[in-house]
Design a protein around this motif. Sequence first.
Motif, PDB file in Angstrom:
ATOM      1  N   ALA A 155       0.832  -1.209   0.000  1.00  0.00           N
ATOM      2  CA  ALA A 155       0.000   0.000   0.000  1.00  0.00           C
ATOM      3  C   ALA A 155       0.864   1.255   0.000  1.00  0.00           C
ATOM      4  CB  ALA A 155      -0.921  -0.018   1.217  1.00  0.00           C
ATOM      5  N   MET A 156       1.932   1.243   0.769  1.00  0.00           N
ATOM      6  CA  MET A 156       2.816   2.403   0.818  1.00  0.00           C
ATOM      7  C   MET A 156       3.582   2.572  -0.491  1.00  0.00           C
ATOM      8  SD  MET A 156       4.219   1.876   4.722  1.00  0.00           S
ATOM      9  CE  MET A 156       5.114   3.418   4.811  1.00  0.00           C
ATOM     10  N   ALA A 157       3.932   1.444  -1.138  1.00  0.00           N
ATOM     11  CA  ALA A 157       4.620   1.540  -2.429  1.00  0.00           C
ATOM     12  C   ALA A 157       3.733   2.205  -3.471  1.00  0.00           C
ATOM     13  CB  ALA A 157       5.050   0.154  -2.894  1.00  0.00           C
ATOM     14  N   ALA A 158       2.420   1.979  -3.393  1.00  0.00           N
ATOM     15  CA  ALA A 158       1.505   2.652  -4.326  1.00  0.00           C
ATOM     16  C   ALA A 158       1.552   4.162  -4.108  1.00  0.00           C
ATOM     17  CB  ALA A 158       0.091   2.115  -4.130  1.00  0.00           C
ATOM     18  N   GLY A 159       1.558   4.596  -2.829  1.00  0.00           N
ATOM     19  CA  GLY A 159       1.670   6.024  -2.551  1.00  0.00           C
ATOM     20  C   GLY A 159       3.016   6.571  -2.999  1.00  0.00           C
ATOM     21  N   ALA A 160       4.102   5.793  -2.810  1.00  0.00           N
ATOM     22  CA  ALA A 160       5.423   6.247  -3.248  1.00  0.00           C
ATOM     23  C   ALA A 160       5.481   6.372  -4.761  1.00  0.00           C
ATOM     24  CB  ALA A 160       6.499   5.272  -2.745  1.00  0.00           C
ATOM     25  N   LEU A 161       4.779   5.469  -5.460  1.00  0.00           N
ATOM     26  CA  LEU A 161       4.751   5.545  -6.938  1.00  0.00           C
ATOM     27  C   LEU A 161       4.102   6.846  -7.394  1.00  0.00           C
ATOM     28  CD1 LEU A 161       5.204   4.237  -9.695  1.00  0.00           C
ATOM     29  CD2 LEU A 161       2.990   3.082  -9.410  1.00  0.00           C
ATOM     30  N   VAL A 162       3.003   7.220  -6.741  1.00  0.00           N
ATOM     31  CA  VAL A 162       2.347   8.485  -7.085  1.00  0.00           C
ATOM     32  C   VAL A 162       3.259   9.662  -6.751  1.00  0.00           C
ATOM     33  CG1 VAL A 162       0.376   9.978  -6.568  1.00  0.00           C
ATOM     34  CG2 VAL A 162       0.057   7.503  -6.759  1.00  0.00           C
ATOM     35  N   SER A 163       3.959   9.572  -5.624  1.00  0.00           N
ATOM     36  CA  SER A 163       4.835  10.661  -5.204  1.00  0.00           C
ATOM     37  C   SER A 163       5.954  10.908  -6.215  1.00  0.00           C
ATOM     38  CB  SER A 163       5.426  10.335  -3.828  1.00  0.00           C
ATOM     39  OG  SER A 163       6.418  11.266  -3.456  1.00  0.00           O
ATOM     40  N   THR A 164       6.593   9.841  -6.677  1.00  0.00           N
ATOM     41  CA  THR A 164       7.696  10.014  -7.615  1.00  0.00           C
ATOM     42  C   THR A 164       7.210  10.350  -9.016  1.00  0.00           C
ATOM     43  OG1 THR A 164       7.706   7.618  -7.973  1.00  0.00           O
ATOM     44  CG2 THR A 164       9.224   8.482  -6.327  1.00  0.00           C
ATOM     45  N   ALA A 165       6.116   9.718  -9.439  1.00  0.00           N
ATOM     46  CA  ALA A 165       5.618   9.975 -10.792  1.00  0.00           C
ATOM     47  C   ALA A 165       5.115  11.400 -10.942  1.00  0.00           C
ATOM     48  CB  ALA A 165       4.511   8.985 -11.138  1.00  0.00           C
ATOM     49  N   SER A 220       8.009  11.532   3.224  1.00  0.00           N
ATOM     50  CA  SER A 220       7.326  10.438   3.923  1.00  0.00           C
ATOM     51  C   SER A 220       7.484   9.104   3.202  1.00  0.00           C
ATOM     52  CB  SER A 220       5.840  10.772   4.096  1.00  0.00           C
ATOM     53  OG  SER A 220       5.257  11.113   2.850  1.00  0.00           O
ATOM     54  N   ALA A 221       8.022   9.095   1.990  1.00  0.00           N
ATOM     55  CA  ALA A 221       8.277   7.825   1.311  1.00  0.00           C
ATOM     56  C   ALA A 221       9.299   6.976   2.075  1.00  0.00           C
ATOM     57  CB  ALA A 221       8.761   8.079  -0.112  1.00  0.00           C
ATOM     58  N   TYR A 222      10.137   7.615   2.889  1.00  0.00           N
ATOM     59  CA  TYR A 222      11.112   6.854   3.675  1.00  0.00           C
ATOM     60  C   TYR A 222      10.441   6.014   4.763  1.00  0.00           C
ATOM     61  CZ  TYR A 222      14.960   9.365   1.490  1.00  0.00           C
ATOM     62  OH  TYR A 222      15.869   9.857   0.584  1.00  0.00           O
ATOM     63  N   LEU A 223       9.173   6.269   5.023  1.00  0.00           N
ATOM     64  CA  LEU A 223       8.461   5.430   5.994  1.00  0.00           C
ATOM     65  C   LEU A 223       8.338   3.988   5.515  1.00  0.00           C
ATOM     66  CD1 LEU A 223       5.588   7.852   7.109  1.00  0.00           C
ATOM     67  CD2 LEU A 223       7.703   7.294   8.335  1.00  0.00           C
ATOM     68  N   GLN A 224       8.598   3.725   4.262  1.00  0.00           N
ATOM     69  CA  GLN A 224       8.582   2.343   3.772  1.00  0.00           C
ATOM     70  C   GLN A 224       9.653   1.479   4.447  1.00  0.00           C
ATOM     71  OE1 GLN A 224       7.597   2.165  -0.805  1.00  0.00           O
ATOM     72  NE2 GLN A 224       8.899   3.948  -0.405  1.00  0.00           N
ATOM     73  N   THR A 225      10.637   2.140   5.048  1.00  0.00           N
ATOM     74  CA  THR A 225      11.677   1.358   5.727  1.00  0.00           C
ATOM     75  C   THR A 225      11.138   0.623   6.954  1.00  0.00           C
ATOM     76  OG1 THR A 225      12.292   3.340   6.991  1.00  0.00           O
ATOM     77  CG2 THR A 225      13.513   2.891   4.953  1.00  0.00           C
ATOM     78  N   LEU A 226      10.043   1.116   7.555  1.00  0.00           N
ATOM     79  CA  LEU A 226       9.505   0.460   8.750  1.00  0.00           C
ATOM     80  C   LEU A 226       8.921  -0.920   8.440  1.00  0.00           C
ATOM     81  CD1 LEU A 226       7.937   3.523  10.593  1.00  0.00           C
ATOM     82  CD2 LEU A 226      10.138   2.409  11.000  1.00  0.00           C
ATOM     83  N   PRO A 227       7.997  -1.049   7.472  1.00  0.00           N
ATOM     84  CA  PRO A 227       7.559  -2.414   7.146  1.00  0.00           C
ATOM     85  C   PRO A 227       8.686  -3.263   6.553  1.00  0.00           C
ATOM     86  CG  PRO A 227       6.594  -0.823   5.627  1.00  0.00           C
ATOM     87  CD  PRO A 227       7.226  -0.046   6.730  1.00  0.00           C
ATOM     88  N   LEU A 228       9.636  -2.626   5.857  1.00  0.00           N
ATOM     89  CA  LEU A 228      10.766  -3.393   5.331  1.00  0.00           C
ATOM     90  C   LEU A 228      11.567  -4.020   6.470  1.00  0.00           C
ATOM     91  CD1 LEU A 228      12.579  -4.221   2.946  1.00  0.00           C
ATOM     92  CD2 LEU A 228      13.816  -2.062   3.265  1.00  0.00           C
ATOM     93  N   PHE A 229      11.751  -3.267   7.565  1.00  0.00           N
ATOM     94  CA  PHE A 229      12.467  -3.814   8.718  1.00  0.00           C
ATOM     95  C   PHE A 229      11.747  -5.036   9.287  1.00  0.00           C
ATOM     96  CE2 PHE A 229      12.852  -3.969  13.360  1.00  0.00           C
ATOM     97  CZ  PHE A 229      14.224  -4.150  13.492  1.00  0.00           C
ATOM     98  N   HIS A 230      10.436  -4.964   9.400  1.00  0.00           N
ATOM     99  CA  HIS A 230       9.681  -6.091   9.957  1.00  0.00           C
ATOM    100  C   HIS A 230       9.658  -7.283   9.001  1.00  0.00           C
ATOM    101  CE1 HIS A 230       8.205  -4.269  13.664  1.00  0.00           C
ATOM    102  NE2 HIS A 230       8.106  -3.135  12.986  1.00  0.00           N
ATOM    103  N   ILE A 231       9.725  -7.031   7.712  1.00  0.00           N
ATOM    104  CA  ILE A 231       9.833  -8.146   6.772  1.00  0.00           C
ATOM    105  C   ILE A 231      11.157  -8.868   6.961  1.00  0.00           C
ATOM    106  CG2 ILE A 231      10.032  -8.739   4.324  1.00  0.00           C
ATOM    107  CD1 ILE A 231       8.036  -6.474   3.754  1.00  0.00           C
ATOM    108  N   SER A 290      17.578   6.803  -1.171  1.00  0.00           N
ATOM    109  CA  SER A 290      16.577   5.770  -0.904  1.00  0.00           C
ATOM    110  C   SER A 290      17.205   4.377  -0.907  1.00  0.00           C
ATOM    111  CB  SER A 290      15.457   5.843  -1.942  1.00  0.00           C
ATOM    112  OG  SER A 290      14.796   7.087  -1.871  1.00  0.00           O
ATOM    113  N   LEU A 291      18.073   4.122  -1.884  1.00  0.00           N
ATOM    114  CA  LEU A 291      18.729   2.812  -1.952  1.00  0.00           C
ATOM    115  C   LEU A 291      19.550   2.539  -0.695  1.00  0.00           C
ATOM    116  CD1 LEU A 291      19.926   2.596  -5.678  1.00  0.00           C
ATOM    117  CD2 LEU A 291      18.167   1.202  -4.554  1.00  0.00           C
TER     118      LEU A 291
END
Length: 442
Positions: free
Chosen positions: A132-142, A149-160, A199-200
Amino acid sequence: MNEDVRVTTQDKAGAPTGIEAPTPTKRTIAPATAPDTATPGSTAAPVPATAPSRHLQRAPARVRAFDTAHPWVWDGALTAAWTVAALVDATAGWRTTALDPSVPPWLVVTTTLALALPLYWRRRHPVAALAAMAAGALVSTASGAFLQSAYLQTLPLFHIALNRPPRALPRSTALLALPLAAGILRFRAEAWDRYVFPSLWAYVLVALLGITVRSRREEREQEVRLAAAAERTRIAREMHDIIGHNLSVITGLADGGRYAAAKNPERAAQALDAIGTTSRQTLAELRRLLGVLREGEESDDPADRAPQPGLADLPALVEGVRKAGLRVHADLPPAPHPLSPGAQLTVYRVAQEALTNTMKHAGEGAEATVALTYAADSLSLTVTDTGGNAPDPAPGAARPGQGLAGMRERAALYDGTLECGPTPAARGWRVRLRLPREDSPS
């Protein structure tokens, strides 16, 4: 000074003339510890924890327990905090990093909410939250907004990386790569410096952090499993020593009472009393032993905090075996140098097991000798029996049971050696334990 434990006289049937149970000695069965490395003569007293320190030590466990019972509290608080911070950035601050400041405000707010609200499910469903967050990040970059706030994707990535199977992490990289690819295709050179590389690096570092924490947690779990297995082995060994020895004493008392009943009913009654006392002592020792399995319980019983058996308890052990009908001579001089409680327990249990085996296997009329000797760099315990009327042991033969393995394990714990086998005259059995001094090379 050498001590000779005098033998009892027996009637023709083999019953002891005086039948008494050994005086019960209360002792606790504490978890096994490594050999004591303190210098001779030094005693290390445990420092009692103060009430504030105990509360501080227990605080993390209580917080984890509360979070386990009410996960929505922490998840909701963290999600609300990051949502407010992201909305504050969405009011005006996002334009300082945007490649296209003309993005409509409503789209910025909507994209910000899409990047922040899924954090509520980051622990229970991290892959779905990241999608869900990746969809928002796609809109943000496009769109060119490039919201922080796209860096918030690191939180679910940590739990994965922390909780999901290892194969889930490479699959998650596809969700993270799609927004990055969209920004590169639209803005090309500008996106590399301003967005892609930071981001990388963030994604790689967070994934490595999750993997590291996961590895440490698995190591701790493995240590707990190994400690539990070692504790089960220790408890099984202690139960073998306690039950095997005391049942052998009870058997000797019962046989003596049966022989004495026809000639002296009083002596038979004494045997029954002694059997009851020994049985109660066995039950008390088993209760204290199994009490170590009750985690977190603090007992107020002083017996539960009494020391384990050691060298000072050997005379009582020999006396108890003697009263069960076995002729025993003992040479138990005091130790010239301090021994750790664990080493003393090893000596005691080996002597107990050896005498128990003598009562079981040596036969009628057997005699046993228990001798402690000290050298400059070691301690030696020798338990020898004469074999009585039992069949002669075959050369190299070992008596059955698990006791020999338990004695060897105890000796190995303190870098000691154990020798078991027939006596040189091939009439009887000898057990010899050698423990090096704990402050000297073995």
